[in-house]
Motif scaffolding. Sequence first.
Motif, PDB file in Angstrom:
ATOM      1  N   GLY A   2       4.947   6.476  17.053  1.00  0.00           N
ATOM      2  CA  GLY A   2       3.981   5.466  17.510  1.00  0.00           C
ATOM      3  C   GLY A   2       2.990   5.072  16.434  1.00  0.00           C
ATOM      4  O   GLY A   2       1.991   4.409  16.695  1.00  0.00           O
ATOM      5  N   VAL A   3       3.255   5.474  15.179  1.00  0.00           N
ATOM      6  CA  VAL A   3       2.378   5.061  14.075  1.00  0.00           C
ATOM      7  C   VAL A   3       3.026   3.835  13.447  1.00  0.00           C
ATOM      8  O   VAL A   3       4.048   3.937  12.764  1.00  0.00           O
ATOM      9  N   GLU A   4       2.460   2.664  13.757  1.00  0.00           N
ATOM     10  CA  GLU A   4       3.111   1.411  13.360  1.00  0.00           C
ATOM     11  C   GLU A   4       2.673   0.947  11.983  1.00  0.00           C
ATOM     12  O   GLU A   4       3.305   0.094  11.366  1.00  0.00           O
ATOM     13  N   GLY A   5       1.562   1.461  11.485  1.00  0.00           N
ATOM     14  CA  GLY A   5       1.108   1.036  10.150  1.00  0.00           C
ATOM     15  C   GLY A   5      -0.056   1.891   9.701  1.00  0.00           C
ATOM     16  O   GLY A   5      -0.842   2.383  10.521  1.00  0.00           O
ATOM     17  N   VAL A   6      -0.156   2.104   8.387  1.00  0.00           N
ATOM     18  CA  VAL A   6      -1.274   2.877   7.823  1.00  0.00           C
ATOM     19  C   VAL A   6      -1.738   2.175   6.563  1.00  0.00           C
ATOM     20  O   VAL A   6      -0.914   1.805   5.724  1.00  0.00           O
ATOM     21  N   LEU A  58       3.385  11.268   8.563  1.00  0.00           N
ATOM     22  CA  LEU A  58       3.014  11.422   9.977  1.00  0.00           C
ATOM     23  C   LEU A  58       4.266  11.420  10.858  1.00  0.00           C
ATOM     24  O   LEU A  58       4.413  12.227  11.783  1.00  0.00           O
ATOM     25  N   GLY A  59       5.215  10.543  10.496  1.00  0.00           N
ATOM     26  CA  GLY A  59       6.466  10.509  11.255  1.00  0.00           C
ATOM     27  C   GLY A  59       7.220  11.823  11.127  1.00  0.00           C
ATOM     28  O   GLY A  59       7.714  12.393  12.096  1.00  0.00           O
ATOM     29  N   ASP A  70       0.854  -1.190   0.000  1.00  0.00           N
ATOM     30  CA  ASP A  70       0.000   0.000   0.000  1.00  0.00           C
ATOM     31  C   ASP A  70       0.896   1.248   0.000  1.00  0.00           C
ATOM     32  O   ASP A  70       1.207   1.814   1.062  1.00  0.00           O
ATOM     33  N   PRO A  71       1.344   1.682  -1.186  1.00  0.00           N
ATOM     34  CA  PRO A  71       2.265   2.817  -1.242  1.00  0.00           C
ATOM     35  C   PRO A  71       1.674   4.101  -0.656  1.00  0.00           C
ATOM     36  O   PRO A  71       2.368   4.886  -0.016  1.00  0.00           O
ATOM     37  N   GLN A  72       0.356   4.259  -0.834  1.00  0.00           N
ATOM     38  CA  GLN A  72      -0.287   5.464  -0.298  1.00  0.00           C
ATOM     39  C   GLN A  72      -0.246   5.427   1.236  1.00  0.00           C
ATOM     40  O   GLN A  72       0.086   6.421   1.878  1.00  0.00           O
ATOM     41  N   GLY A  73      -0.527   4.275   1.785  1.00  0.00           N
ATOM     42  CA  GLY A  73      -0.482   4.136   3.236  1.00  0.00           C
ATOM     43  C   GLY A  73       0.922   4.368   3.760  1.00  0.00           C
ATOM     44  O   GLY A  73       1.130   5.038   4.772  1.00  0.00           O
ATOM     45  N   ALA A  74       1.902   3.849   3.023  1.00  0.00           N
ATOM     46  CA  ALA A  74       3.305   4.031   3.437  1.00  0.00           C
ATOM     47  C   ALA A  74       3.678   5.517   3.389  1.00  0.00           C
ATOM     48  O   ALA A  74       4.358   6.025   4.283  1.00  0.00           O
ATOM     49  N   ALA A  75       3.189   6.210   2.378  1.00  0.00           N
ATOM     50  CA  ALA A  75       3.496   7.650   2.257  1.00  0.00           C
ATOM     51  C   ALA A  75       2.884   8.416   3.423  1.00  0.00           C
ATOM     52  O   ALA A  75       3.521   9.296   4.019  1.00  0.00           O
TER      53      ALA A  75
END
Lengths: 75, 75
Positions: free
Chosen positions: B32-36, B25-26, B15-20
């Motif tokens: 503390g954002v472990e996955g999107v 966010l970081g 999920d490239p969008q989620g990774a972006a």
Amino acid sequence: MKAKVYVMLKEGVLDPQGAAVQHALGALGFDGVEGVRQGKVIELDLATGTTEATVREMCEKLLANTVIESYRIEM
Amino acid sequence: MKAKVYVMLKEGVLDPQGAAVQHALGALGFDGVEGVRQGKVIELDLATGTTEATVREMCEKLLANTVIESYRIEM
């Protein structure tokens, strides 16, 4: 812990993507589609103890364009 | 009548969008954002009496790419 954020365009804001989907559904022979609005659902995997206030801040700063979008948080 | 369709990428699909979003966010200081994972929510305004089977057909034909996406219907 998981949180879900639903981001939709505000009422009255033109939704070209929704209009395109509506048009395509009609072209595929699905009549009776009176309106389509498309938004985002963002699933967040967060460290335990992350508060809704923090997620709200994420929305305000990045996840939603609050000028034209509204968001709803599910913790 | 209203129906809602939630379309998400299947588990294991990149999920490239989620990774972006996670990266951004970081960068904004949200640790503390472990996955999107990001997906679509489609609100359909349908003629009264439209069945779930018809909405399922809309998903199979247009709203979801069933090779890499799964969908959930809320009538």
